[in-house]
Design a protein around this motif. Structure first.
Motif, PDB file in Angstrom:
ATOM      1  N   ARG A  27       0.844  -1.201   0.000  1.00 40.17           N
ATOM      2  CA  ARG A  27       0.000   0.000   0.000  1.00 40.17           C
ATOM      3  C   ARG A  27       0.879   1.251   0.000  1.00 40.17           C
ATOM      4  N   LYS A  28       1.898   1.258   0.840  1.00 38.29           N
ATOM      5  CA  LYS A  28       2.808   2.397   0.915  1.00 38.29           C
ATOM      6  C   LYS A  28       3.531   2.613  -0.420  1.00 38.29           C
ATOM      7  N   SER A  29       3.798   1.540  -1.144  1.00 37.19           N
ATOM      8  CA  SER A  29       4.497   1.613  -2.430  1.00 37.19           C
ATOM      9  C   SER A  29       3.562   1.963  -3.587  1.00 37.19           C
ATOM     10  N   GLY A  30       2.267   2.088  -3.311  1.00 40.92           N
ATOM     11  CA  GLY A  30       1.316   2.449  -4.356  1.00 40.92           C
ATOM     12  C   GLY A  30       0.875   1.287  -5.225  1.00 40.92           C
ATOM     13  N   LEU A  31       1.007   0.069  -4.734  1.00 37.93           N
ATOM     14  CA  LEU A  31       0.651  -1.116  -5.521  1.00 37.93           C
ATOM     15  C   LEU A  31      -0.741  -1.644  -5.211  1.00 37.93           C
ATOM     16  N   VAL A  32      -1.456  -0.983  -4.297  1.00 42.73           N
ATOM     17  CA  VAL A  32      -2.776  -1.455  -3.892  1.00 42.73           C
ATOM     18  C   VAL A  32      -3.837  -0.473  -4.387  1.00 42.73           C
ATOM     19  N   ARG A  45     -12.682  -3.464  -1.714  1.00 38.07           N
ATOM     20  CA  ARG A  45     -11.695  -4.341  -1.092  1.00 38.07           C
ATOM     21  C   ARG A  45     -10.347  -4.052  -1.731  1.00 38.07           C
ATOM     22  N   PRO A  46      -9.270  -4.191  -0.979  1.00 38.14           N
ATOM     23  CA  PRO A  46      -7.953  -3.919  -1.542  1.00 38.14           C
ATOM     24  C   PRO A  46      -7.556  -5.010  -2.539  1.00 38.14           C
ATOM     25  N   LEU A  47      -6.848  -4.587  -3.568  1.00 38.43           N
ATOM     26  CA  LEU A  47      -6.406  -5.494  -4.623  1.00 38.43           C
ATOM     27  C   LEU A  47      -5.032  -5.041  -5.084  1.00 38.43           C
ATOM     28  N   LEU A  48      -4.139  -5.993  -5.318  1.00 42.94           N
ATOM     29  CA  LEU A  48      -2.818  -5.650  -5.829  1.00 42.94           C
ATOM     30  C   LEU A  48      -2.895  -5.413  -7.328  1.00 42.94           C
ATOM     31  N   GLU A  49      -2.197  -4.384  -7.799  1.00 43.20           N
ATOM     32  CA  GLU A  49      -2.169  -4.060  -9.220  1.00 43.20           C
ATOM     33  C   GLU A  49      -1.266  -5.021  -9.994  1.00 43.20           C
ATOM     34  N   ASN A  50      -1.487  -5.075 -11.305  1.00 41.21           N
ATOM     35  CA  ASN A  50      -0.571  -5.694 -12.269  1.00 41.21           C
ATOM     36  C   ASN A  50      -0.103  -7.102 -11.926  1.00 41.21           C
ATOM     37  N   ASN A  51      -0.986  -7.911 -11.410  1.00 39.96           N
ATOM     38  CA  ASN A  51      -0.686  -9.311 -11.121  1.00 39.96           C
ATOM     39  C   ASN A  51       0.378  -9.530 -10.052  1.00 39.96           C
ATOM     40  N   TYR A  52       0.588  -8.524  -9.190  1.00 38.74           N
ATOM     41  CA  TYR A  52       1.465  -8.743  -8.037  1.00 38.74           C
ATOM     42  C   TYR A  52       0.745  -9.684  -7.093  1.00 38.74           C
ATOM     43  N   GLU A  53       1.513 -10.429  -6.312  1.00 35.48           N
ATOM     44  CA  GLU A  53       0.934 -11.361  -5.345  1.00 35.48           C
ATOM     45  C   GLU A  53       1.708 -11.294  -4.039  1.00 35.48           C
ATOM     46  N   ILE A  54       1.022 -11.578  -2.963  1.00 35.65           N
ATOM     47  CA  ILE A  54       1.675 -11.759  -1.669  1.00 35.65           C
ATOM     48  C   ILE A  54       1.597 -13.244  -1.376  1.00 35.65           C
ATOM     49  N   ARG A  55       2.762 -13.848  -1.189  1.00 34.38           N
ATOM     50  CA  ARG A  55       2.810 -15.298  -0.987  1.00 34.38           C
ATOM     51  C   ARG A  55       3.671 -15.655   0.220  1.00 34.38           C
ATOM     52  N   PRO A  56       3.363 -16.801   0.829  1.00 34.58           N
ATOM     53  CA  PRO A  56       4.274 -17.306   1.855  1.00 34.58           C
ATOM     54  C   PRO A  56       5.562 -17.764   1.167  1.00 34.58           C
ATOM     55  N   CYS A  57       6.669 -17.632   1.859  1.00 35.74           N
ATOM     56  CA  CYS A  57       7.949 -18.048   1.286  1.00 35.74           C
ATOM     57  C   CYS A  57       8.951 -18.268   2.403  1.00 35.74           C
ATOM     58  N   GLN A  58      10.052 -18.851   2.054  1.00 36.09           N
ATOM     59  CA  GLN A  58      11.149 -19.013   2.995  1.00 36.09           C
ATOM     60  C   GLN A  58      12.015 -17.764   2.968  1.00 36.09           C
ATOM     61  N   ALA A  59      12.480 -17.348   4.119  1.00 36.92           N
ATOM     62  CA  ALA A  59      13.422 -16.231   4.186  1.00 36.92           C
ATOM     63  C   ALA A  59      14.765 -16.703   3.644  1.00 36.92           C
ATOM     64  N   GLU A  60      15.516 -15.779   3.084  1.00 35.58           N
ATOM     65  CA  GLU A  60      16.875 -16.094   2.646  1.00 35.58           C
ATOM     66  C   GLU A  60      17.692 -16.483   3.876  1.00 35.58           C
ATOM     67  N   PRO A  61      18.742 -17.268   3.708  1.00 33.60           N
ATOM     68  CA  PRO A  61      19.523 -17.713   4.882  1.00 33.60           C
ATOM     69  C   PRO A  61      20.046 -16.576   5.762  1.00 33.60           C
TER      70      PRO A  61
END
Length: 83
Positions: A27-32, A45-61
């Motif tokens: 939201r702060k980056s203007g993607l919502v 309802r909030p929606l991400l623009e341009n097919n961006y997604e929020i996904r679970p992931c593993q953190a980098e080591p």
């Protein structure tokens, strides 16, 4: 499980402890954008623009999601607010 912002299979953000943390960053980056949800024209309802997604992931080591959140919160407090 940490979360991050993705475009297709590319991870675009640092990892954060919760999905809500990434929504705040997006939201702060203007993607919502606020989209009208189906049948209820008065409900947005909030929606991400341009097919961006929020996904679970593993953190980098060498990455700490809790530290990433603390850093982002600190930066947000230091930024000047525009009225």
């Amino acid at each position: 499980m940490p979360y991050a912002l993705f475009y297709q299979d590319a991870k675009l953000s640092k990892t954060y402890p919760t999905e809500a943390d990434v929504w705040k960053l997006a939201r702060k980056s203007g993607l919502v954008v606020d989209a009208v949800s189906g049948e209820e024209q008065s409900s947005l309802r909030p929606l991400l623009e341009n097919n961006y997604e929020i996904r679970p992931c593993q953190a980098e080591p060498d990455e700490d999601p809790v530290k990433n959140k603390a850093d982002a919160d600190r930066e947000a407090r230091l930024e000047p607010r525009l009225n």
